[in-house]
Scaffold this active site. Structure first.
Site, PDB file in Angstrom:
ATOM      1  N   LYS A  73      15.629 -49.413   4.380  1.00 54.50           N
ATOM      2  CA  LYS A  73      14.687 -48.360   4.765  1.00 54.50           C
ATOM      3  C   LYS A  73      15.324 -46.977   4.842  1.00 54.50           C
ATOM      4  CE  LYS A  73      11.446 -49.668   7.653  1.00 54.50           C
ATOM      5  NZ  LYS A  73      10.755 -50.267   8.831  1.00 54.50           N
TER       6      LYS A  73
ATOM      7  N   GLU B 287      14.962 -41.828  13.666  1.00 57.35           N
ATOM      8  CA  GLU B 287      13.857 -40.936  13.318  1.00 57.35           C
ATOM      9  C   GLU B 287      13.362 -40.235  14.551  1.00 57.35           C
ATOM     10  OE1 GLU B 287      10.657 -43.222  11.555  1.00 57.35           O
ATOM     11  OE2 GLU B 287      11.618 -43.176   9.597  1.00 57.35           O
TER      12      GLU B 287
ATOM     13  N   HIS C 118       3.520 -52.709  17.208  1.00 55.87           N
ATOM     14  CA  HIS C 118       3.752 -52.298  15.815  1.00 55.87           C
ATOM     15  C   HIS C 118       3.196 -53.280  14.795  1.00 55.87           C
ATOM     16  CE1 HIS C 118       6.209 -49.256  17.613  1.00 55.87           C
ATOM     17  NE2 HIS C 118       7.093 -50.119  18.030  1.00 55.87           N
TER      18      HIS C 118
ATOM     19  N   ARG D  25       4.875 -55.420  -2.013  1.00 57.39           N
ATOM     20  CA  ARG D  25       4.191 -56.722  -2.080  1.00 57.39           C
ATOM     21  C   ARG D  25       2.705 -56.502  -1.846  1.00 57.39           C
ATOM     22  NH1 ARG D  25       3.037 -57.094   3.495  1.00 57.39           N
ATOM     23  NH2 ARG D  25       4.683 -56.163   4.764  1.00 57.39           N
TER      24      ARG D  25
HETATM   25  P1  ADP Z   1       1.303 -55.960   6.448  1.00 58.14           P
HETATM   26  O1  ADP Z   1       2.551 -55.123   6.427  1.00 58.14           O
HETATM   27  O2  ADP Z   1       0.986 -56.661   5.170  1.00 58.14           O
HETATM   28  O3  ADP Z   1       0.180 -55.240   6.999  1.00 58.14           O
HETATM   29  P2  ADP Z   1       2.638 -57.436   8.470  1.00 58.14           P
HETATM   30  O4  ADP Z   1       3.460 -56.243   8.801  1.00 58.14           O
HETATM   31  O5  ADP Z   1       1.988 -58.173   9.577  1.00 58.14           O
HETATM   32  O6  ADP Z   1       1.516 -57.123   7.443  1.00 58.14           O
HETATM   33  O7  ADP Z   1       3.587 -58.416   7.630  1.00 58.14           O
HETATM   34  C1  ADP Z   1       3.047 -59.406   6.768  1.00 58.14           C
HETATM   35  C2  ADP Z   1       3.648 -60.746   7.075  1.00 58.14           C
HETATM   36  O8  ADP Z   1       5.004 -60.743   6.770  1.00 58.14           O
HETATM   37  C3  ADP Z   1       3.531 -61.138   8.513  1.00 58.14           C
HETATM   38  O9  ADP Z   1       3.278 -62.517   8.562  1.00 58.14           O
HETATM   39  C4  ADP Z   1       4.893 -60.787   9.082  1.00 58.14           C
HETATM   40  O10 ADP Z   1       5.205 -61.609  10.173  1.00 58.14           O
HETATM   41  C5  ADP Z   1       5.775 -61.065   7.901  1.00 58.14           C
HETATM   42  N1  ADP Z   1       6.956 -60.218   7.806  1.00 58.14           N
HETATM   43  C6  ADP Z   1       7.002 -58.937   7.422  1.00 58.14           C
HETATM   44  N2  ADP Z   1       8.263 -58.494   7.385  1.00 58.14           N
HETATM   45  C7  ADP Z   1       9.037 -59.523   7.742  1.00 58.14           C
HETATM   46  C8  ADP Z   1      10.450 -59.712   7.892  1.00 58.14           C
HETATM   47  N3  ADP Z   1      11.327 -58.760   7.631  1.00 58.14           N
HETATM   48  N4  ADP Z   1      10.900 -60.906   8.290  1.00 58.14           N
HETATM   49  C9  ADP Z   1      10.028 -61.898   8.551  1.00 58.14           C
HETATM   50  N5  ADP Z   1       8.699 -61.796   8.414  1.00 58.14           N
HETATM   51  C10 ADP Z   1       8.205 -60.627   8.022  1.00 58.14           C
HETATM   52  P1  ADP Z   2       7.903 -52.235   9.711  1.00 60.72           P
HETATM   53  O1  ADP Z   2       8.847 -52.353   8.546  1.00 60.72           O
HETATM   54  O2  ADP Z   2       8.295 -53.113  10.837  1.00 60.72           O
HETATM   55  O3  ADP Z   2       6.477 -52.330   9.303  1.00 60.72           O
HETATM   56  P2  ADP Z   2       7.516 -49.346   9.972  1.00 60.72           P
HETATM   57  O4  ADP Z   2       8.613 -48.378   9.680  1.00 60.72           O
HETATM   58  O5  ADP Z   2       6.453 -49.498   8.944  1.00 60.72           O
HETATM   59  O6  ADP Z   2       8.178 -50.763  10.281  1.00 60.72           O
HETATM   60  O7  ADP Z   2       6.856 -48.990  11.371  1.00 60.72           O
HETATM   61  C1  ADP Z   2       5.944 -49.851  12.001  1.00 60.72           C
HETATM   62  C2  ADP Z   2       5.120 -49.092  13.018  1.00 60.72           C
HETATM   63  O8  ADP Z   2       5.958 -48.452  13.993  1.00 60.72           O
HETATM   64  C3  ADP Z   2       4.291 -47.955  12.442  1.00 60.72           C
HETATM   65  O9  ADP Z   2       3.055 -48.417  11.957  1.00 60.72           O
HETATM   66  C4  ADP Z   2       4.117 -47.047  13.656  1.00 60.72           C
HETATM   67  O10 ADP Z   2       3.124 -47.564  14.531  1.00 60.72           O
HETATM   68  C5  ADP Z   2       5.448 -47.181  14.357  1.00 60.72           C
HETATM   69  N1  ADP Z   2       6.392 -46.131  13.940  1.00 60.72           N
HETATM   70  C6  ADP Z   2       7.259 -46.193  12.912  1.00 60.72           C
HETATM   71  N2  ADP Z   2       7.989 -45.067  12.803  1.00 60.72           N
HETATM   72  C7  ADP Z   2       7.582 -44.256  13.802  1.00 60.72           C
HETATM   73  C8  ADP Z   2       7.962 -42.929  14.249  1.00 60.72           C
HETATM   74  N3  ADP Z   2       8.926 -42.234  13.662  1.00 60.72           N
HETATM   75  N4  ADP Z   2       7.307 -42.403  15.316  1.00 60.72           N
HETATM   76  C9  ADP Z   2       6.346 -43.112  15.958  1.00 60.72           C
HETATM   77  N5  ADP Z   2       5.955 -44.339  15.602  1.00 60.72           N
HETATM   78  C10 ADP Z   2       6.555 -44.923  14.533  1.00 60.72           C
END
Ligand code: ADP
Ligand code: ADP
Ligand code: MG
Length: 461
Positions: A115, A199, A233, A290
């Site tokens: 990331k 961040e 989150h 994906r």
């Molecule tokens: P989306 O990003 O598609 O909205 P989620 O963030 O819930 O949905 O992630 C989709 C699925 O993948 C979920 O079942 C989540 O638990 C799984 N998942 C996502 N990232 C990881 C990870 N790094 N390791 C394990 N499971 C993950």
């Molecule tokens: P993941 O890979 O687990 O999905 P993301 O980077 O997409 O992680 O962040 C997941 C969630 O965390 C976001 O949808 C938001 O709600 C929160 N988030 C991420 N980055 C920030 C930020 N810089 N400030 C505030 N909230 C954040």
């Protein structure tokens, strides 16, 4: 392609099998011992056992999955989401075996899977990113310096993070060193990679993401999804379009997402995630390489079948859509119905589905793998069904969602249905007044208790 192996389970395996069937392609399901009676196994043309219940020994076991593909004569593998979907090493091994990975190239997965690297690539491509560390942090001391520059509060995030895990808010300098050590240890345990980046923490942001399709050279966007209603989150309710994005903002978001996809020569369906602050500034946070859980809301308003698009793009087809071909029609909302108890901090609640009635009628879609008598195993995630509605306007979609939620009957396990009714019927939701911290403030408990009493017939109503 004549035959495709689906390396997943649950609703997404069913969703992929539907697409394959409609395209005249045979499907091969894989299953663990916990899933021998699962719907995806019953629906597929062929099914192969890949191991015992723990995912590490079945759905995550590369070699068993690839052996199943070879033994069944499949030419390609669709990974769904979760499990192996964002595993570049798996994608590479699939290709080394002469099979097609239905997704982007291993290089694209690697670039976006780190990331910190992804943010660097986006910054260079001119996509706005959240202010923070230019790459992975070398020490707590470096974190402190950067935090002073961008200003507190800051967020420590795992370079390899995902699924809403591995994040920690730091509100003042005195907390930073300890938070750094703890977050790093957690990231190491969860992802096998303890590296962190930092961040600026955006207060009360909205989560807005853009769906893209790319063929390796050119990309288009299919508008945005609003995913601000989250718990820890993790998204619970999603909609498209976002109620706060106007055509001008949509154009800028879409152009940024297309730049992101084209910068890495992206081929397949992907999602570029942004957070938006209260002033309407948006910043790239990550790209998911994906199909996404909430992809149906985009399908409902664009008419584009995203799973079929992934399959066509994996076959090497040039993108058949131009940006001007994509029109947004009406409004769509999705809720994730999980086997969880909303009154016990959403604790997973696996068990047998004793009674099931799915809602129907105009504008209602249910993506699910459950059936009456099905036993939800405890080994995997708790998603039972996605209820998706479409309406001409947001208000029609909202009313339709409520009537469909009220019709939905799942007995035997506790579900998030009453929780969704409490949110969707609220004034705040109707007014679209929410941000990613909405659920921390929203008092759903009382309404959920009341709804459960009503269903049991104790309320006299
Ligand atoms: P989306 O990003 O598609 O909205 P989620 O963030 O819930 O949905 O992630 C989709 C699925 O993948 C979920 O079942 C989540 O638990 C799984 N998942 C996502 N990232 C990881 C990870 N790094 N390791 C394990 N499971 C993950
Ligand atoms: P993941 O890979 O687990 O999905 P993301 O980077 O997409 O992680 O962040 C997941 C969630 O965390 C976001 O949808 C938001 O709600 C929160 N988030 C991420 N980055 C920030 C930020 N810089 N400030 C505030 N909230 C954040
Ligand atoms: Mg994310």
């Amino acid at each position: 392609m004549k035959r495709v192996l689906v390396a997943n389970r649950g609703e997404i395996a069913v969703r992929v099998i539907y697409a394959l069937r409609e395209m005249g392609i045979e499907s091969v399901a894989v299953y663990s011992d916990a899933d021998a009676e699962a719907l995806h196994v019953k629906l597929a043309d062929y099914a192969m056992r890949v191991g015992p219940p723990p995912a590490s020994e079945s759905y995550l076991n590369y070699y068993r999955i690839i052996a199943a593909a070879e033994a069944s004569g499949a030419e390609a593998i669709h990974p769904g989401y979760g499990f192996l979907a964002e595993n570049a090493e798996f994608a590479r091994i699939v290709e080394e075996h002469g099979l097609t990975f239905i997704g982007p190239s291993p290089e694209a997965i690697t670039q976006m899977g780190d990331k910190a690297l992804a943010k660097k690539i986006m910054r260079e491509a001119g996509v706005p990113v959240v202010p923070g560390s230019p790459g992975p942090l070398s020490s707590a001391g470096e974190a402190k310096e950067i935090a002073e520059e961008v200003g507190y509060p800051v967020l420590l995030k795992a370079v390899a993070g995902g699924g809403g895990r591995g994040m920690r808010v730091v509100r003042e300098p005195a907390e930073l060193e300890r938070a750094f050590e703890m977050a790093s240890a957690e990231a190491q345990a969860a992802f096998g990679d303890g590296r962190l980046y930092l961040e600026k923490f955006i207060e009360r942001p909205r989560h807005i993401e853009v769906q893209v399709l790319g063929d390796g050279e050119r990309a288009v966007h299919l508008g945005e999804r609003e995913c601000s209603i989250q718990r820890r989150h993790q998204k619970l309710i999603e909609e498209a379009p976002s109620p706060v994005v106007n055509p001008g903002l949509r154009k800028r978001l879409g152009e940024a997402a297309v730049r992101a996809a084209e910068a890495i020569g992206y081929r397949s369906a992907g999602t570029v995630e942004f957070i938006m602050d209260q002033e309407g500034n948006f910043y790239f946070i990550e790209m998911n390489t994906r199909i996404q859980v909430e992809h149906p809301v985009t399908e409902m308003i664009t008419g584009v079948d995203l799973v079929k698009a992934q399959i066509r793009l994996a076959q090497g087809e040039r993108l058949w859509l131009k940006q001007e071909d994509i029109a947004l029609n009406g409004h769509s909302i999705e809720v994730r119905i999980n086997a969880e108890d909303p009154l016990r901090d959403f604790a997973p609640n696996p068990g047998k589905i004793e009674v099931l009635h799915k809602p129907g009628g105009p504008g209602v879609r249910v993506d699910s793998h459950i059936y009456q008598g099905y036993v939800v195993p405890p080994h995997y995630d708790s998603l039972l069904a996605k209820l998706i509605v479409h309406g001409e306007t947001r208000e029609e979609a909202r009313a339709r969602m409520l009537r469909a939620l009220e019709e939905f009957v799942i007995e035997g396990v506790k579900t998030t249905i009453p929780f969704h009714i409490s949110v969707v019927s609220s004034e705040e939701f109707a007014q679209a007044e929410f941000d990613t911290k909405f659920l921390e403030r929203f008092p759903y408990r009382e309404r959920v208790e009341e709804l459960i009493r009503e269903v049991r017939g104790e309320g006299g109503g």
